[in-house]
Motif scaffolding. Structure first.
Motif, short mmCIF file in Angstrom:
data_model
loop_
_atom_site.label_atom_id
_atom_site.label_comp_id
_atom_site.label_asym_id
_atom_site.label_seq_id
_atom_site.Cartn_x
_atom_site.Cartn_y
_atom_site.Cartn_z
N GLU A 56 48.98 41.85 34.71
CA GLU A 56 48.40 42.58 35.85
C GLU A 56 48.15 41.65 37.02
O GLU A 56 47.91 40.45 36.83
N ASP A 57 48.17 42.21 38.22
CA ASP A 57 47.81 41.42 39.40
C ASP A 57 46.31 41.27 39.52
O ASP A 57 45.78 40.19 39.71
N ILE A 58 45.60 42.39 39.40
CA ILE A 58 44.15 42.35 39.59
C ILE A 58 43.50 43.47 38.79
O ILE A 58 44.05 44.56 38.66
N VAL A 59 42.36 43.17 38.20
CA VAL A 59 41.59 44.18 37.49
C VAL A 59 40.29 44.37 38.26
O VAL A 59 39.55 43.42 38.48
N ASP A 60 40.06 45.60 38.70
CA ASP A 60 38.90 45.88 39.54
C ASP A 60 37.84 46.63 38.71
O ASP A 60 36.95 46.02 38.13
N SER A 61 37.96 47.95 38.61
CA SER A 61 37.03 48.67 37.75
C SER A 61 37.45 48.52 36.29
O SER A 61 36.65 48.71 35.38
N GLY A 62 38.72 48.22 36.07
CA GLY A 62 39.24 48.07 34.72
C GLY A 62 39.71 49.37 34.11
O GLY A 62 40.26 49.39 33.01
N LEU A 63 39.54 50.47 34.84
CA LEU A 63 39.92 51.77 34.29
C LEU A 63 41.41 51.85 33.98
O LEU A 63 41.82 52.35 32.94
N THR A 64 42.23 51.34 34.90
CA THR A 64 43.68 51.37 34.71
C THR A 64 44.06 50.61 33.44
O THR A 64 44.77 51.12 32.57
N LEU A 65 43.55 49.40 33.35
CA LEU A 65 43.92 48.54 32.21
C LEU A 65 43.43 49.13 30.88
O LEU A 65 44.18 49.16 29.90
N GLY B 227 52.35 39.59 46.07
CA GLY B 227 52.62 40.81 45.30
C GLY B 227 51.69 41.96 45.59
O GLY B 227 52.05 43.12 45.44
N LEU B 228 50.46 41.64 46.01
CA LEU B 228 49.49 42.72 46.27
C LEU B 228 49.63 43.21 47.70
O LEU B 228 49.85 42.42 48.61
N ASP B 229 49.42 44.50 47.88
CA ASP B 229 49.62 45.08 49.22
C ASP B 229 48.38 45.76 49.76
O ASP B 229 47.43 46.05 49.04
N TYR B 230 48.44 46.00 51.06
CA TYR B 230 47.48 46.90 51.70
C TYR B 230 48.33 47.96 52.39
O TYR B 230 49.06 47.64 53.33
N THR C 77 33.99 41.23 45.09
CA THR C 77 34.54 42.58 45.26
C THR C 77 35.44 42.66 46.49
O THR C 77 35.82 43.75 46.91
N GLU C 78 35.78 41.50 47.07
CA GLU C 78 36.58 41.50 48.29
C GLU C 78 37.95 42.13 48.08
O GLU C 78 38.52 42.04 46.99
N PHE C 79 38.47 42.75 49.14
CA PHE C 79 39.82 43.31 49.08
C PHE C 79 40.80 42.18 49.38
O PHE C 79 40.66 41.47 50.36
N VAL C 80 41.80 42.03 48.51
CA VAL C 80 42.75 40.93 48.67
C VAL C 80 44.18 41.45 48.81
O VAL C 80 44.47 42.57 48.37
N LEU C 81 45.03 40.64 49.40
CA LEU C 81 46.45 40.99 49.45
C LEU C 81 47.29 39.73 49.49
O LEU C 81 46.79 38.62 49.66
P1 IMP Z 1 41.23 49.33 38.57
O1 IMP Z 1 41.74 50.47 37.75
O2 IMP Z 1 40.02 49.71 39.38
O3 IMP Z 1 40.97 48.09 37.74
O4 IMP Z 1 42.34 49.02 39.69
C1 IMP Z 1 43.38 48.13 39.47
C2 IMP Z 1 44.52 48.34 40.46
O5 IMP Z 1 44.02 48.63 41.78
C3 IMP Z 1 45.32 47.05 40.61
O6 IMP Z 1 46.38 46.97 39.69
C4 IMP Z 1 45.78 47.12 42.04
O7 IMP Z 1 47.00 47.83 42.12
C5 IMP Z 1 44.71 47.90 42.76
N1 IMP Z 1 43.75 47.00 43.44
C6 IMP Z 1 42.46 46.77 43.10
N2 IMP Z 1 41.88 45.89 43.93
C7 IMP Z 1 42.83 45.55 44.84
C8 IMP Z 1 42.84 44.65 45.98
O8 IMP Z 1 41.84 43.98 46.34
N3 IMP Z 1 44.01 44.56 46.67
C9 IMP Z 1 45.14 45.26 46.33
N4 IMP Z 1 45.16 46.11 45.28
C10 IMP Z 1 44.03 46.25 44.54
#
Ligand code: IMP
Length: 176
Positions: free
Chosen positions: A99-108, A157-160, A150-154
């Protein structure tokens, strides 16, 4: 640097990233020494990270690119996520989600449950970055490159909104 309506500043340099990815690969090489893991990069965001990580894997391994598709759940009306794109059987395989980034973790968490239900031998995850909510919820990510707030990053590979994936380092939104 301005992308769409947001201002971004350099955050994690290319050399910092490469150093950390080498360490992650070393840990994975050690843990999977006698195994043939299947790496599952989650597209689109993890394509650069996956390329740099997997080229440092020294033992035999497979790679299967997957995507997450969202659809409306008929019962809850909420957004459900499911894994698409994999063709081969994962039965009895040692999977490593990339994975690129795990935020809330719900997706993973959702993907890991889905994969564990396929009769896999093991399912672990490696993520380049992990945000604070995932840390607080103790989301199951075995290998983490960078713990961030909790900053938004790009970049990398990661996009905005579709832009920024080509950048060679990670930028963070200013004032986020
Ligand atoms: P989660 O389900 O909240 O963990 O979201 C994970 C997905 O949200 C990642 O795989 C990214 O595609 C997207 N995401 C979360 N935070 C960022 C960020 O800061 N920049 C770009 N994409 C993000």
């Amino acid at each position: 640097m301005r992308i769409h309506d947001m201002e971004f500043a350099p955050f994690i340099s290319s050399s910092e990233m490469q150093e950390r990815i080498t360490a992650l690969a070393e840990a994975i090489n050690k843990d999977y020494m006698d195994k043939t893991p299947v790496f599952l990069p989650i597209l689109n965001g993890s394509f650069m990270f996956a390329a740099d990580l997997i080229r440092r894997i020294t033992g035999p391994c497979r790679v299967s690119f997957v995507k997450i598709s969202s659809y409306q759940g008929s019962e809850s009306g909420g957004e459900l996520k499911t894994l698409i794109g994999h063709e081969e059987s994962f039965f009895n395989q040692d999977l490593v989600i990339v994975e690129d980034i795990v935020d809330s973790g719900l997706t993973l968490q959702k993907i890991m449950t889905e994969l564990r239900n396929l009769g896999t031998k093991s399912v672990e995850a490696v993520s380049l970055m992990r945000k604070k909510p995932a840390r607080e919820k103790r989301v199951d990510v075995k290998y983490v490159g960078f713990d961030i707030e909790t900053e938004f990053v790009l970049g990398y590979g990661l996009d905005y909104n579709g832009l920024g994936r080509n950048l060679d380092e990670i930028y963070k939104a200013v004032n986020s």
